[in-house]
Design an enzyme around this catalytic site. Structure first.
Site, PDB file in Angstrom:
ATOM      1  N   SER A 270       0.885  -1.070   0.100  1.00 44.89           N
ATOM      2  CA  SER A 270      -0.015   0.013   0.074  1.00 44.89           C
ATOM      3  C   SER A 270       0.915   1.192  -0.183  1.00 44.89           C
ATOM      4  CB  SER A 270      -0.918   0.046   1.135  1.00 44.89           C
ATOM      5  OG  SER A 270      -1.819  -0.922   1.078  1.00 44.89           O
TER       6      SER A 270
ATOM      7  N   HIS B  21       7.625  -2.875   5.264  1.00 42.06           N
ATOM      8  CA  HIS B  21       6.916  -3.214   6.368  1.00 42.06           C
ATOM      9  C   HIS B  21       6.370  -4.540   6.221  1.00 42.06           C
ATOM     10  CE1 HIS B  21       3.870  -1.412   3.483  1.00 42.06           C
ATOM     11  NE2 HIS B  21       3.161  -2.099   4.261  1.00 42.06           N
ATOM     12  N   VAL B  22       6.023  -4.975   7.625  1.00 40.85           N
ATOM     13  CA  VAL B  22       5.461  -6.376   7.719  1.00 40.85           C
ATOM     14  C   VAL B  22       4.336  -6.360   8.610  1.00 40.85           C
ATOM     15  CG1 VAL B  22       6.178  -8.651   8.638  1.00 40.85           C
ATOM     16  CG2 VAL B  22       8.092  -7.418   7.479  1.00 40.85           C
ATOM     17  N   HIS B  23       3.224  -7.136   8.192  1.00 41.56           N
ATOM     18  CA  HIS B  23       1.970  -7.363   8.691  1.00 41.56           C
ATOM     19  C   HIS B  23       1.795  -8.355   9.656  1.00 41.56           C
ATOM     20  CE1 HIS B  23       0.065  -4.802   5.726  1.00 41.56           C
ATOM     21  NE2 HIS B  23       1.034  -5.087   4.799  1.00 41.56           N
TER      22      HIS B  23
END
Length: 330
Positions: free
Chosen positions: A256, A261-263
């Site tokens: 996005s 970045h990591v979710h």
């Protein structure tokens, strides 16, 4: 909904609000929607009980996006909903089965609302329903189509740097490893209200600023990835008592926003973009890079895109040019 988000630069913005149906605001906030007027419904996702609205403020006619969703039931509220206080209207009864419409007290009928204001045309486009398409992006496609497109865009990710530089959202940080190479900040996603653990959603944002997506990852980044995996799981277990085997940990592709970045989500939570077509498990990424350092530079990666997404249109244009070139060669 899988999409690509490119937020164009704009004049200094008013706050991006995150409010809830109970009236509390995470930052500076709103007490009601009294100054809002709905222009149209951009998208209504009945299955997840989320509505995306295009709205304007009466005071200045500036655009806003309002995302309204029903909040999950909690153990406490459900006991008070299934009580004499909830009035029922019968729809139909057949043998042992009855269907009713219920009207609980207002305090048990809350919503969560996210307000993006002022909203750009790209915000409106992002949340408007569009047909989806699967895109197969080869390594050559990435070099010739995606990467030039990304370099040509001006991405507004100052909000990410504000978090990393401790200029914003410091009170929301769950954990930080401050190492400039392998470190990261872990904080709740704005999609999680921190009230319902089954909907747990956190984001680990890397301190390194030269990584846009998994396409940039190489063997040299394995210490960073393993650090996020181990310390992220440990921090979540200590803070929220969620075990390692109850977590889904993954990247998005396309992401996005283009800062790595990591979710981290709870297995019970069907988070947007957590399924095949966008999610790449962190453990799989680590294993693939251990086998082949430049795995994600070379691999064909599929992603799902909205029809009007500018990057998807670049792929459509490139395909037309390829067909025209082939016709000329015949």
């Amino acid at each position: 909904m899988a999409d690509l988000t490119v937020t164009e630069p704009s004049p200094p913005k008013k706050a991006k609000y995150q409010i809830s149906g109970e009236g509390d605001s995470r930052e500076k906030g709103l007490e009601s929607f009294s100054n809002f007027k709905v222009v149209k419904i951009l998208q209504n996702k009945a299955e997840s009980k989320v509505v995306f609205l295009h709205a304007k403020l009466d005071s200045n006619e500036e655009d806003a996006v309002v995302i309204v969703e029903k909040t999950p039931f909690s153990d406490d509220t459900i006991r008070q909903i299934v009580s004499a206080d909830t009035k029922l209207k019968t729809h139909h009864i057949n043998d042992i089965y009855g269907t009713y419409e219920g009207y609980p007290k207002p305090e048990f009928n809350g919503i969560k609302a996210t307000v993006i204001y002022p909203a750009t045309e790209k915000h409106l486009l992002k949340y408007t329903y569009q047909p989806l398409h699967n895109v197969e992006e080869s390594a050559d496609d990435y070099r010739k189509i995606t990467l030039p497109y990304l370099k040509a865009q001006q991405f507004h990710i100052q909000w990410v740097y504000n978090i990393l530089d401790k200029k914003a959202e410091t009170e929301r940080i769950v954990f930080e490893d401050s190492d400039p190479i392998t470190g990261f900040i872990l904080l709740p996603s704005m999609q999680w209200d921190k009230k319902h653990i089954e909907n747990m959603y956190l984001i680990a944002i890397c301190h390194l600023r030269d990584l846009m997506s998994i396409r940039d990852l190489r063997a040299e980044h394995l210490p960073l990835l393993k650090n996020i995996l181990s310390k992220g799981k440990k921090a979540i277990k200590e803070e929220f008592s969620v075990a390692d085997d109850q977590l889904k940990i993954y990247f998005h592709y396309q992401p996005s926003y283009y800062h790595l970045h990591v979710h981290f989500t709870h297995l019970k939570f069907d988070a947007p973009g957590s399924s095949i077509g966008r999610a790449h498990l962190l453990t799989d990424v680590i294993e693939n890079i251990e086998m082949v350092s430049d795995y994600y530079e070379r691999k064909t990666l599929a992603f799902i895109s909205q029809e009007n997404n500018p990057l998807y249109l670049k792929f459509v244009e490139a395909k037309k040019e390829q067909i025209q070139s082939q016709d000329l060669d015949v």
